[in-house]
Design an enzyme around this catalytic site. Structure first.
Site, short mmCIF file in Angstrom:
data_model
loop_
_atom_site.label_atom_id
_atom_site.label_comp_id
_atom_site.label_asym_id
_atom_site.label_seq_id
_atom_site.Cartn_x
_atom_site.Cartn_y
_atom_site.Cartn_z
N SER A 63 -10.82 -16.32 0.00
CA SER A 63 -11.89 -17.23 -0.41
C SER A 63 -12.99 -17.41 0.62
O SER A 63 -13.95 -18.16 0.36
CB SER A 63 -11.29 -18.59 -0.79
N LYS A 94 -16.44 -16.80 -0.69
CA LYS A 94 -17.28 -17.83 -1.30
C LYS A 94 -18.44 -18.23 -0.40
O LYS A 94 -19.46 -18.74 -0.88
CB LYS A 94 -16.44 -19.05 -1.67
N SER A 126 -12.47 -24.90 -3.38
CA SER A 126 -12.36 -23.44 -3.48
C SER A 126 -12.15 -23.00 -4.92
O SER A 126 -11.20 -22.28 -5.24
CB SER A 126 -11.24 -22.92 -2.58
N ASN A 127 -13.06 -23.40 -5.80
CA ASN A 127 -12.92 -23.12 -7.22
C ASN A 127 -13.41 -21.70 -7.52
O ASN A 127 -14.59 -21.39 -7.41
CB ASN A 127 -13.72 -24.15 -8.03
N THR A 181 -11.83 -22.10 3.98
CA THR A 181 -10.51 -21.51 4.04
C THR A 181 -10.42 -20.32 3.09
O THR A 181 -11.27 -20.13 2.22
CB THR A 181 -9.45 -22.55 3.62
N LEU A 195 -4.59 -15.49 0.29
CA LEU A 195 -3.93 -14.66 -0.69
C LEU A 195 -2.62 -14.23 -0.06
O LEU A 195 -2.39 -14.47 1.14
CB LEU A 195 -4.77 -13.42 -1.03
#
Length: 505
Positions: A59, A62, A304-305, A417, A420
Site C-alpha cells: 500500500s 497509494k 488504506s482503502n 503503511t 501483503l
C-alpha cells in the site's frame, strides 16, 4: 605508549551505524531490505540501502496514486451521480426509462440513494413505465486489477471496481455489503441479513448459535465468480450482532437494486432494473456530488482503502481519454509522477492500491516523491491524510494508531503503511530531534518470518531521535509488538494484511 583511540562516530555516521544494526536482524536474512533517508532541506541522503532495487510496495503505492490524483484531478475534484430520463412525464407517470449514471463515487451510501429517490418523488413521478437503467459506462467493465489473487475475490479489500456502486458504511468500503448475524436461541441458526438490504447476493445460512459467553466464530465467503455467500460458524447466544463483509459480483446491479428499493419506499414504481447507457439529451431529475478529493483522502490514506485508489486511477484515465481504464489511468499516473521528479521508467505500476504483486517501485523514488511533494500547493492536504504514529483517533492515527506509542515517533511520524504476505513498507515524514524534517522510505520484501514491522518502527523512531552533527550512536530500541493471530472466522493471517483490512486492528 597508549594505544590510539578511535572516536565514536557522530552525526550521519552514527545514524548509519544504528540503522545497519536494525537491518542486521536475522528475520531479514535472505530478504530484500530497501531503506532511504533524505534531508529535504539539503538534499543530503543520510542513509541508503538497496535504494534502487525494485520491490513490491504493497500500500505504499497509494502515495504515488494520491500524489498523481492531486496533480491530475485537483483537491476539489468531486464524483457525480445523476438520475436522468429520456421519457415524457404525464402527470405521475413517466413514459420511458430512468437512468442511474455514476462516475465512480465510492462514498455513495444507501442513504444517498434514498435522497436521490426522494428528489425523483418530489418531481411528481410515481410510476416509471420503462426500466431503471444502470449506467456505469464512465469506466470500463474490468472489475479486478491485474495480478490480484483469485482467492482474494470474496474479501472486501479486493472489491470489484465500477463507476456505479454502493458503500455499506462511512469508511466507504464500496462494492461490499455487511453481513449481519443476530444470535438466536442456543443450538438454533443465527438470523442473517444484509446491510443494506439487497437481492444481488444470495445468503446460504449455515450458522449456529453457540453457548452464551463463547467466542464468535463467523465465516463469510462469497463463492468464486458467483453471488452465493456462504455464512457459517457460530455466534454466542445473548451476544451482540456479529458483522463481516462480502464483496458483490456486480456493483452496478447492486446500486440499481438499492436505488430501486429506495424509489419504492418513496412511492415510485419502476418496471425492473437492467443495465443501459444514458442517451444524449436526457434530462436530469436528481443528482449528487461527492465530497471533494481533499476530504476523501482522509479515509483513503488513513485507512488504506484499496477501492478508493482504483477509482482514482480510473477517474484519471477517464479525464484523459473519456473512459476510465486502468491502462489509461496508469499512463496519467506515470506522467504526473515524472512531473514530480519521480522516474516512472524505473518502476512498474499496474494498479493504484498496491494490491497487485506486479507493482515494482524503489525506495529512492518513493523518498524523492515525498521530498518533492513538499513544494506542491496541495502538500498540506497530502500530509494531513497520512497516518500519524501512536495517535489513537482512528481518523488521525489510521493504520499507525497502535504503533510507536510512547516513543519519540508518537504524534511525530506521518507515514503510509503497506502490508501483503511477505511484504511490509513504511514511507513518510518525521521531525528529527534537532528540528530538521526528514523523509524516509522502508520497503521489506520476501521475508518468511513474522512481519518485521517493528524494524520499520525502530528506523522511524531512530530518525526522530537524530540530532544532526551532535548525533551519537545509540542502542536502537526494537519493540517487537505482538501480532494478531489468525482470524478464526476466515483463517487469514491478519499480520499479513494492511491493518485497515482487519477492522479490529
Amino acid at each position: 605508549m597508549a594505544a590510539p583511540t578511535t572516536a565514536a562516530p557522530a552525526g550521519p555516521d552514527a545514524l548509519r551505524v544504528d540503522l545497519d544494526k536494525i537491518l542486521a536482524d536475522p528475520r531479514l536474512d535472505g530478504s530484500h531490505a530497501g531503506v532511504v533517508v533524505r534531508d529535504p532541506e539539503t538534499d543530503e541522503v543520510l542513509y541508503s540501502s538497496q535504494a534502487d532495487a525494485r520491490a513490491t510496495p504493497a500500500s505504499n503505492a497509494k502515495l504515488l496514486t494520491a500524489a498523481a490524483a492531486l496533480e491530475a484531478l485537483g483537491p476539489d475534484y468531486r464524483f457525480r451521480t445523476d438520475v436522468l430520463t429520456d421519457g415524457q412525464q404525464r402527470g405521475p407517470v413517466l413514459q420511458g426509462d430512468l437512468f442511474l449514471r455514476g462516475t465512480g463515487d465510492p462514498t455513495m451510501l444507501a442513504a444517498d440513494y434514498d435522497r436521490l429517490a426522494a428528489q425523483v418523488a418530489e418531481s411528481g413521478v410515481r410510476e416509471v413505465k420503462g426500466k431503471l437503467r444502470t449506467d456505469a459506462g464512465a469506466f470500463d467493465d474490468v472489475p479486478l486489477g491485474s495480478g490480484w489473487a483469485w482467492d482474494d475475490e470474496p474479501y472486501y479489500y479486493a472489491a470489484p471496481i465500477s463507476a456505479l456502486t454502493v458503500a455499506p458504511n462511512t469508511d466507504f468500503d464500496a462494492g461490499t455489503a455487511l453481513v449481519r448475524a443476530t444470535p438466536g436461541a442456543e443450538g438454533e441458526p443465527a438470523e442473517v441479513a444484509l446491510e443494506p438490504a439487497t437481492a444481488v447476493l444470495e445468503i446460504d445460512n449455515r450458522t449456529t448459535t453457540s453457548a452464551p459467553g463463547s467466542a464468535p466464530a463467523l465465516s463469510v465467503e462469497r463463492e468464486h465468480g458467483g453471488n452465493r455467500v456462504v455464512v457459517s460458524g457460530s455466534v454466542p447466544a445473548g451476544g451482540p450482532v456479529v458483522e463481516d463483509f462480502s464483496t458483490v459480483p456486480d456493483p452496478a446491479a447492486y446500486a440499481g437494486d438499492v436505488f430501486a428499493r429506495a424509489l419504492a419506499a418513496h412511492g415510485v414504481q419502476v418496471g425492473g432494473v437492467a443495465p443501459g447507457r444514458t442517451p444524449e439529451g436526457a434530462r436530469s431529475l436528481a443528482g449528487r456530488d461527492s465530497m471533494p478529493l481533499r476530504d476523501l483522502l482522509v479515509p483513503f490514506m488513513k485507512l488504506s482503502n484499496n477501492g478508493h485508489a482504483e477509482v482514482l486511477v480510473k477517474a484519471m484515465g477517464r479525464q484523459a481519454t473519456g473512459t476510465g481504464t486502468w491502462g489509461g489511468g496508469i499512463e496519467v499516473l506515470n506522467e504526473k509522477l515524472n512531473g514530480l521528479g519521480v522516474d516512472s521508467k524505473v518502476m512498474r505500476m499496474v494498479d493504484g492500491s498496491g494490491l497487485s504483486t506486479m507493482d515494482a517501485v524503489t525506495p529512492r523514488q518513493l523518498a524523492l516523491l515525498l521530498d518533492n511533494a513538499r513544494q506542491r500547493p496541495w502538500f498540506q492536504v497530502w500530509y494531513d491524510s497520512l497516518p500519524v504514529a501512536g495517535n489513537a483517533d482512528r481518523m488521525v492515527g489510521g493504520t499507525l494508531r497502535s504503533r510507536m506509542v510512547g516513543t519519540p515517533g508518537q504524534d511525530n511520524v506521518h507515514a503510509k503503511t503497506g502490508s501483503l504476505t511477505g511484504v511490509t513498507s513504511l514511507s513518510g515524514y518525521v521531525t528529527a530531534a534537532n528540528g530538521r524534517p526528514l523523509v524516509f522510505s522502508v520497503v521489506f520484501n520476501d521475508f518468511v518470518s513474522s512481519s518485521p514491522k517493528d524494524l520499520e518502527d525502530a528506523i522511524a523512531v531512530r530518525l526522530a531521535e537524530y540530532d544532526g552533527a551532535a548525533d551519537a550512536p545509540s542502542t536502537p530500541r526494537v519493540r517487537r509488538a505482538p501480532l494478531p493471530a489468525d482470524d478464526p472466522a476466515t483463517g487469514v493471517d491478519e499480520s499479513a494484511l494492511e491493518c485497515s483490512w482487519v477492522k479490529a486492528c
